[in-house]
Design an enzyme around this catalytic site. Structure first.
Site, short mmCIF file in Angstrom:
data_model
loop_
_atom_site.label_atom_id
_atom_site.label_comp_id
_atom_site.label_asym_id
_atom_site.label_seq_id
_atom_site.Cartn_x
_atom_site.Cartn_y
_atom_site.Cartn_z
N LYS A 1 0.87 -1.26 -0.08
CA LYS A 1 0.01 -0.09 -0.04
C LYS A 1 0.75 1.27 -0.14
CE LYS A 1 -4.02 -2.04 2.06
NZ LYS A 1 -5.02 -1.97 3.00
N ASP B 1 -9.92 2.41 2.72
CA ASP B 1 -10.03 1.56 3.98
C ASP B 1 -10.69 2.12 5.16
OD1 ASP B 1 -8.44 -0.64 3.10
OD2 ASP B 1 -6.54 0.04 3.83
N ALA C 1 0.32 1.05 13.93
CA ALA C 1 0.40 2.20 13.18
C ALA C 1 1.20 2.17 11.71
CB ALA C 1 1.40 3.27 13.94
N GLY C 2 0.71 0.93 11.21
CA GLY C 2 0.97 0.50 9.76
C GLY C 2 -0.03 1.12 8.90
N ALA D 1 -2.62 0.27 7.28
CA ALA D 1 -4.07 0.17 7.80
C ALA D 1 -4.32 1.37 8.56
CB ALA D 1 -4.50 -1.07 8.04
P1 NDP Z 1 1.71 -3.07 8.26
O1 NDP Z 1 2.51 -4.28 7.91
O2 NDP Z 1 1.59 -1.91 7.40
O3 NDP Z 1 1.34 -2.87 9.84
C1 NDP Z 1 1.52 -3.75 10.59
C2 NDP Z 1 1.20 -3.36 12.15
O4 NDP Z 1 0.99 -4.17 13.00
C3 NDP Z 1 2.45 -2.38 12.71
O5 NDP Z 1 2.03 -1.27 13.31
C4 NDP Z 1 3.07 -3.29 13.58
O6 NDP Z 1 3.83 -2.62 14.74
C5 NDP Z 1 2.18 -4.17 14.06
N1 NDP Z 1 2.37 -5.33 14.31
C6 NDP Z 1 2.73 -6.66 13.79
N2 NDP Z 1 3.22 -7.73 14.49
C7 NDP Z 1 2.79 -7.22 15.85
C8 NDP Z 1 2.63 -7.76 16.96
N3 NDP Z 1 3.03 -9.15 17.23
N4 NDP Z 1 2.65 -7.18 18.15
C9 NDP Z 1 2.02 -6.01 18.08
N5 NDP Z 1 2.09 -5.31 17.01
C10 NDP Z 1 2.33 -5.71 15.85
O7 NDP Z 1 0.22 -4.01 7.76
P2 NDP Z 1 -1.33 -3.22 7.52
O8 NDP Z 1 -1.37 -2.02 8.31
O9 NDP Z 1 -1.40 -3.09 6.11
O10 NDP Z 1 -2.30 -4.45 8.07
C11 NDP Z 1 -2.66 -4.73 9.16
C12 NDP Z 1 -3.69 -5.52 9.65
O11 NDP Z 1 -4.88 -4.94 8.95
C13 NDP Z 1 -3.54 -6.77 8.47
O12 NDP Z 1 -3.88 -7.93 9.26
C14 NDP Z 1 -4.49 -6.70 7.41
O13 NDP Z 1 -4.92 -7.91 6.95
C15 NDP Z 1 -5.58 -5.82 7.98
N6 NDP Z 1 -6.38 -5.17 7.15
C16 NDP Z 1 -7.81 -5.46 6.90
C17 NDP Z 1 -8.39 -4.63 6.09
C18 NDP Z 1 -9.92 -4.85 5.89
O14 NDP Z 1 -10.50 -4.55 5.00
N7 NDP Z 1 -10.79 -5.85 6.96
C19 NDP Z 1 -7.94 -3.78 5.27
C20 NDP Z 1 -6.34 -3.45 5.48
C21 NDP Z 1 -6.00 -4.18 6.29
P3 NDP Z 1 5.65 -1.93 14.42
O15 NDP Z 1 5.36 -0.62 13.63
O16 NDP Z 1 5.82 -2.04 15.57
O17 NDP Z 1 6.23 -3.27 13.56
#
Ligand code: NDP
Length: 287
Positions: free
Chosen positions: A81, A117, A143-144, A146
């Site tokens: 994204k 989203d 804070a990714g 999504a």
């Molecule tokens: P990103 O890879 O951009 O961000 C991942 C985030 O998750 C970061 O903030 C990361 O923290 C955190 N994270 C990962 N693993 C852990 C853990 N074990 N404990 C705590 N924090 C963790 O992913 P996205 O933002 O793109 O996606 C996030 C989720 O949202 C996915 O599961 C995706 O499938 C879902 N999603 C669903 C949608 C829907 O339509 N329902 C639409 C978009 C997304 P850090 O920064 O510290 O690494």
């Protein structure tokens, strides 16, 4: 719907449908083809919608090849994204603000990048679930990409409080700063969360990509009146909605509704018709 037709022989005419798809890594289990197929049937339209698997190093080449071959639009899912913002020639205000694109649409020779989203999440929370966000104290975990997509539309709904907690607190602070002119967004690490209940807790982490994965948060952020929403989805409960139910939250939802609502926004942008999302939601949840 536009149809391009070529003659391959005197008797055989091959019709090419408008082509759409979803690009991601992994992408094989995406339900977007099912959802868009249903939207098209309900709208009486014909189109092609396919999965496009693209590891990070191949994303640009795959997208360029798709559009060079006449493709009309792509949904973009993780992990592309942010990279998709650089491939679009133009961004909508919400995609630019989010720094993340989940929708690419051909406009002549140019690509428009959008982010549906947040609109999808807010539509699910308010229209399908029936929450009034204006009075809510809202906690976002993660804070990714999504999270960046949902903060703007959530702020527009004027919640009483919006706090972003992330494993890496610097990323939460960065997100907060980039939305500061729209409203106050608190930022902290997951470990800094105080055990006080929020009205709405949204899990926007990708922790569940590892089986059973959960963000570690103090149980006290969920109380008996808290609604919990996991952006992740799967068959049945997710690790987060299981955990939330164990904390005796009021209600817990997975992200199917958001997925269907943001797909409906894509379909409308591409095909000019807003589909009824209820049948698609029933189908994906039972599939
Ligand atoms: P990103 O890879 O951009 O961000 C991942 C985030 O998750 C970061 O903030 C990361 O923290 C955190 N994270 C990962 N693993 C852990 C853990 N074990 N404990 C705590 N924090 C963790 O992913 P996205 O933002 O793109 O996606 C996030 C989720 O949202 C996915 O599961 C995706 O499938 C879902 N999603 C669903 C949608 C829907 O339509 N329902 C639409 C978009 C997304 P850090 O920064 O510290 O690494």
């Amino acid at each position: 719907m536009s149809l391009a037709t070529t003659t391959t022989s005197r008797s055989a005419r091959v019709q090419f449908l408008d082509r759409y798809g979803v690009v991601g890594h992994p992408v094989a289990r995406s339900r977007l083809p099912l959802i868009h197929g249903l939207f098209a049937r309900l709208a009486g339209q014909q189109l092609e919608y396919r999965l496009h698997h693209a590891p990070p190093g191949e994303f640009h080449a795959r997208v360029q090849a798709f559009f060079a071959a006449g493709g009309c639009g792509l949904n973009v899912i993780a992990p592309h994204k942010v990279a998709a913002t650089a491939i679009a020639h133009e961004l909508t205000a919400r995609a630019s603000r989010a720094g993340a694109v989940n929708l690419l649409t051909r406009r002549g020779e140019r690509l428009l990048g959008d982010n549906t989203d947040g609109a999808g999440l807010v539509a699910d929370l308010t229209q399908n679930i029936g929450l009034d966000l204006t009075t809510q104290r809202v906690l976002i975990l993660g804070a990714g990409a999504a999270a960046r997509g949902i903060v703007g539309p959530l702020l527009q709904a004027q919640p009483a409080q919006l706090l972003v907690a992330n494993r890496n607190p610097a990323r939460a602070r960065q997100l907060s700063a980039s939305f500061a002119d729209l409203g106050e967004v608190g930022a902290c690490s997951l470990a800094e969360l105080r055990p006080q209940p929020f009205d709405l807790v949204i899990n926007a982490t990708s922790a569940a990509l590892v089986p059973g994965g959960l963000p570690v948060v103090p149980p006290g952020v969920v109380g008996p009146n808290t609604v919990c929403y996991d952006l992740s989805y799967g068959s049945g409960d997710t690790p987060f909605t299981c955990w939330a139910s164990q904390q005796c939250c009021a209600r817990a939802f997975t992200g199917w509704g958001m997925l269907v609502e943001q797909a409906a926004d894509s379909f409308e942008a591409w095909r000019g018709v807003r589909p009824d999302t209820r049948p698609a939601l029933q189908v994906v949840m039972s599939a």
